[in-house]
Design an enzyme around this catalytic site. Structure first.
Site, PDB file in Angstrom:
ATOM      1  N   TYR A 280      -6.727  16.046   0.175  1.00 29.08           N
ATOM      2  CA  TYR A 280      -5.479  16.689  -0.210  1.00 29.08           C
ATOM      3  C   TYR A 280      -5.753  17.441  -1.523  1.00 29.08           C
ATOM      4  O   TYR A 280      -6.880  17.443  -2.005  1.00 29.08           O
ATOM      5  CB  TYR A 280      -4.366  15.634  -0.357  1.00 29.08           C
ATOM      6  CG  TYR A 280      -3.830  15.156   0.980  1.00 29.08           C
ATOM      7  CD1 TYR A 280      -4.672  14.583   1.927  1.00 29.08           C
ATOM      8  CD2 TYR A 280      -2.499  15.289   1.310  1.00 29.08           C
ATOM      9  CE1 TYR A 280      -4.193  14.165   3.156  1.00 29.08           C
ATOM     10  CE2 TYR A 280      -2.014  14.874   2.539  1.00 29.08           C
ATOM     11  CZ  TYR A 280      -2.869  14.310   3.461  1.00 29.08           C
ATOM     12  OH  TYR A 280      -2.393  13.909   4.672  1.00 29.08           O
TER      13      TYR A 280
ATOM     14  N   GLN B   6       4.140   7.180  -2.942  1.00 26.59           N
ATOM     15  CA  GLN B   6       2.877   7.922  -2.964  1.00 26.59           C
ATOM     16  C   GLN B   6       3.209   9.381  -3.238  1.00 26.59           C
ATOM     17  O   GLN B   6       3.875  10.047  -2.450  1.00 26.59           O
ATOM     18  CB  GLN B   6       2.130   7.810  -1.635  1.00 26.59           C
ATOM     19  CG  GLN B   6       0.798   8.562  -1.700  1.00 26.59           C
ATOM     20  CD  GLN B   6       0.004   8.518  -0.407  1.00 26.59           C
ATOM     21  OE1 GLN B   6       0.510   8.897   0.652  1.00 26.59           O
ATOM     22  NE2 GLN B   6      -1.226   8.069  -0.485  1.00 26.59           N
TER      23      GLN B   6
ATOM     24  N   ARG C  17      -2.863  -0.491   9.025  1.00 21.20           N
ATOM     25  CA  ARG C  17      -2.663  -0.676  10.464  1.00 21.20           C
ATOM     26  C   ARG C  17      -2.208  -2.087  10.833  1.00 21.20           C
ATOM     27  O   ARG C  17      -1.377  -2.268  11.730  1.00 21.20           O
ATOM     28  CB  ARG C  17      -3.964  -0.338  11.204  1.00 21.20           C
ATOM     29  CG  ARG C  17      -4.258   1.140  11.240  1.00 21.20           C
ATOM     30  CD  ARG C  17      -5.677   1.408  11.645  1.00 21.20           C
ATOM     31  NE  ARG C  17      -6.619   0.963  10.626  1.00 21.20           N
ATOM     32  CZ  ARG C  17      -7.934   1.031  10.729  1.00 21.20           C
ATOM     33  NH1 ARG C  17      -8.474   1.512  11.835  1.00 21.20           N
ATOM     34  NH2 ARG C  17      -8.717   0.636   9.747  1.00 21.20           N
TER      35      ARG C  17
HETATM   36  C1  LIG Z   1      -0.598   5.932  10.990  1.00 18.92           C
HETATM   37  C2  LIG Z   1      -1.268   6.065   9.654  1.00 18.92           C
HETATM   38  C3  LIG Z   1      -0.749   6.946   8.701  1.00 18.92           C
HETATM   39  C4  LIG Z   1      -1.356   7.058   7.437  1.00 18.92           C
HETATM   40  N1  LIG Z   1      -0.787   7.863   6.490  1.00 18.92           N
HETATM   41  C5  LIG Z   1      -1.317   7.905   5.245  1.00 18.92           C
HETATM   42  C6  LIG Z   1      -0.668   8.625   4.210  1.00 18.92           C
HETATM   43  O1  LIG Z   1       0.399   9.208   4.377  1.00 18.92           O
HETATM   44  N2  LIG Z   1      -1.276   8.633   3.000  1.00 18.92           N
HETATM   45  C7  LIG Z   1      -2.460   7.981   2.763  1.00 18.92           C
HETATM   46  O2  LIG Z   1      -2.976   8.018   1.649  1.00 18.92           O
HETATM   47  N3  LIG Z   1      -3.073   7.268   3.723  1.00 18.92           N
HETATM   48  C8  LIG Z   1      -2.526   7.200   4.941  1.00 18.92           C
HETATM   49  N4  LIG Z   1      -3.122   6.425   5.899  1.00 18.92           N
HETATM   50  C9  LIG Z   1      -4.345   5.686   5.573  1.00 18.92           C
HETATM   51  C10 LIG Z   1      -4.037   4.259   5.109  1.00 18.92           C
HETATM   52  O3  LIG Z   1      -3.319   4.259   3.906  1.00 18.92           O
HETATM   53  C11 LIG Z   1      -5.330   3.444   4.918  1.00 18.92           C
HETATM   54  O4  LIG Z   1      -6.094   4.118   3.936  1.00 18.92           O
HETATM   55  C12 LIG Z   1      -6.137   3.306   6.213  1.00 18.92           C
HETATM   56  O5  LIG Z   1      -5.285   3.075   7.320  1.00 18.92           O
HETATM   57  C13 LIG Z   1      -7.140   2.151   6.111  1.00 18.92           C
HETATM   58  O6  LIG Z   1      -6.470   0.923   5.893  1.00 18.92           O
HETATM   59  P1  LIG Z   1      -6.264  -0.154   7.105  1.00 18.92           P
HETATM   60  O7  LIG Z   1      -7.619  -0.509   7.618  1.00 18.92           O
HETATM   61  O8  LIG Z   1      -5.581  -1.316   6.447  1.00 18.92           O
HETATM   62  O9  LIG Z   1      -5.434   0.505   8.152  1.00 18.92           O
HETATM   63  C14 LIG Z   1      -2.530   6.300   7.155  1.00 18.92           C
HETATM   64  C15 LIG Z   1      -3.019   5.421   8.117  1.00 18.92           C
HETATM   65  C16 LIG Z   1      -2.411   5.301   9.350  1.00 18.92           C
HETATM   66  C17 LIG Z   1      -2.961   4.321  10.354  1.00 18.92           C
END
Ligand SMILES: Cc1cc2nc3c(=O)[nH]c(=O)nc-3n(C[C@H](O)[C@H](O)[C@H](O)COP(=O)(O)O)c2cc1C
Length: 422
Positions: A181, A111, A368
């Site tokens: 961002y 990324q 998650r």
């Molecule tokens: C602990 C954590 C860190 C994350 N860090 C990033 C990141 O560095 N870049 C990004 O685009 N999204 C980040 N996200 C967002 C996830 O990529 C995703 O968009 C979001 O968790 C929803 O997906 P999920 O329901 O499968 O968790 C992060 C999410 C979590 C939980």
């Protein structure tokens, strides 16, 4: 004898999420991608054994691609100094990291991002930049306006970062155009008030992102998959202009559809990963579910901690969690473009995966649920009835400041799904 014509039109069989599938030039072993979850495992801004182990475990768990979160294109493009920025010194570690992912049969995506107003300038010892002077709360200051004359150098940083990532073994590049961002702050009408060619309507506000995507494609060629993680809604105001729109609304799904169409007609990307929410203005819209207010404030010290304690209910709002919670917005994007789409947001089980594929999405991404159980894809493959043990408590969210983890998995927090005999 000629058989009678069918009375109902033939329907195509459901897509098997575990059959190999093409994403641009790549063949994925299945349709599940581990999306970026900043790992918090790079204290010296270089790859560590810990980061390698994190991704090896994801890859061994069956996902087709593991996305290494947040590889910044410059020192000031990091959210803080503990993030990797793409420079020759980082190359050896990145080669080791992609090698570990490949050894487990998965592909590696980097990324690529610039934090813009989400950067912590004092930590980075470099100014935070934005479309204008806008609040940059992590550094408790304002961004410097990115001068038009400096834009070509910034675009080159993305191209150089992408090239370094590919030279280090990455198969795919995800360009971060979400969460306010830098590229997403340019997209947002709430944050971008420029009067030059990088502001104004969607055409101007998307210009920087489009120039970056063109430069990234030019740098990596056609053998690498390139996609954009694009916000559909900042989480400020209303999701669409026609829906009780107020003037102070941020980037919304109508802007996102128009932006996606421009991306598509430019022809530089292989897919889009729609997201929503803003690390600057409305983080909980990314996740939905319970806001971890106390835990988030506790991750900071001093004025930030006090500020977050006071502002917690305003900054970390509660949005009810449902599986595939971004699907209603993403459907609008699905109708707007033919580009392959990666659905994320509450994808945890075979039903939500199949719904996504049935509705014309090409891949799904999980965050998650894979922090909770990195082997979930393999288990879903072996047994379609498998249920995720992620309860969307969002306690993983503040752990990005101290090595990202699921506190239920590590036993720091009791598992609400545990039966008395566990
Ligand atoms: C602990 C954590 C860190 C994350 N860090 C990033 C990141 O560095 N870049 C990004 O685009 N999204 C980040 N996200 C967002 C996830 O990529 C995703 O968009 C979001 O968790 C929803 O997906 P999920 O329901 O499968 O968790 C992060 C999410 C979590 C939980």
């Amino acid at each position: 004898m000629t058989p009678p014509p069918p009375t109902t039109p033939p329907t195509s069989p459901p897509i098997d999420p575990f059959a190999p599938a093409r994403l641009g030039p790549l063949t994925l072993r299945n349709r599940i991608i581990k999306c970026a979850t900043f790992e918090g495992a790079t204290p010296e801004a270089l790859v560590t054994d810990d980061l390698v182990d994190f991704h090896r475990e994801v890859a061994a768990g069956g996902a087709a691609i593991s996305t290494v979160a947040y590889c910044a294109v410059s020192p000031g493009g990091r959210t803080d100094r503990h993030q990797i920025w793409l420079r020759p010194e980082a190359g050896d570690g990145l080669i080791r990291l992609t090698g570990a992912i490949h050894d487990e049969g998965a592909l590696a995506a980097a990324q690529l991002g610039h934090a813009g107003p989400v950067a912590n300038a004092p930590s980075n010892r470099a100014p935070a930049i934005g479309p204008g002077a806008i609040p940059a709360p992590m550094g408790m200051g304002l961004t410097d306006r990115l001068d038009t004359d400096d834009i070509p150098a910034l675009v080159r940083q993305f191209a150089d970062g992408a090239r370094l990532a590919v030279d280090s073994g990455f198969d795919a590049i995800e360009v971060h155009c979400g969460h306010n961002y830098l590229l997403s702050s340019f997209l947002s009408p709430l944050l971008n008030h420029r009067r030059d060619r990088y502001g104004g309507g969607v055409d101007g506000r998307s210009r920087l992102a489009r120039e970056v995507l063109e430069a990234v494609r030019g740098a990596v060629g056609d053998d690498v998959a390139v996609w954009a993680k694009l916000s559909m809604f900042d989480g400020v105001g209303t999701p669409g202009r026609g829906r009780g729109h107020r003037r102070w609304s941020g980037f919304n799904v109508d802007d996102a559809c128009a932006t996606a169409q421009l991306f598509e007609s430019d022809g530089f990307i292989d897919a889009l990963e729609p997201t929503a929410g803003s690390s600057l203005l409305n983080p909980m819209y990314l996740f939905h579910g319970t806001p971890p207010r106390a835990e988030f404030a506790a991750a900071f010290s001093g004025v930030m901690r006090t500020g977050l304690r006071l502002a917690g209910p305003v900054f970390l709002k509660h949005y009810p969690y449902t599986d595939a919670y971004l699907l209603p917005l993403a459907r609008e994007l699905r109708s707007a473009v033919d580009l392959p789409l990666i659905l994320l947001g509450g994808i945890t089980d075979r039903e939500s995966i199949q719904t996504a594929l049935d509705e014309g999405f090409d891949f799904v991404a999980m965050g998650r649920a894979l922090l909770r159980e990195p082997d979930l894809p393999a288990r879903l493959h072996a047994d379609p009835a498998t249920r995720s043990r992620c309860v969307h408590c969002n306690l993983c969210m503040p752990t990005i400041y101290s090595r990202t983890r699921c506190p239920i998995r590590t036993g720091e927090v009791p598992d609400p799904l545990a039966s008395p005999s566990d």
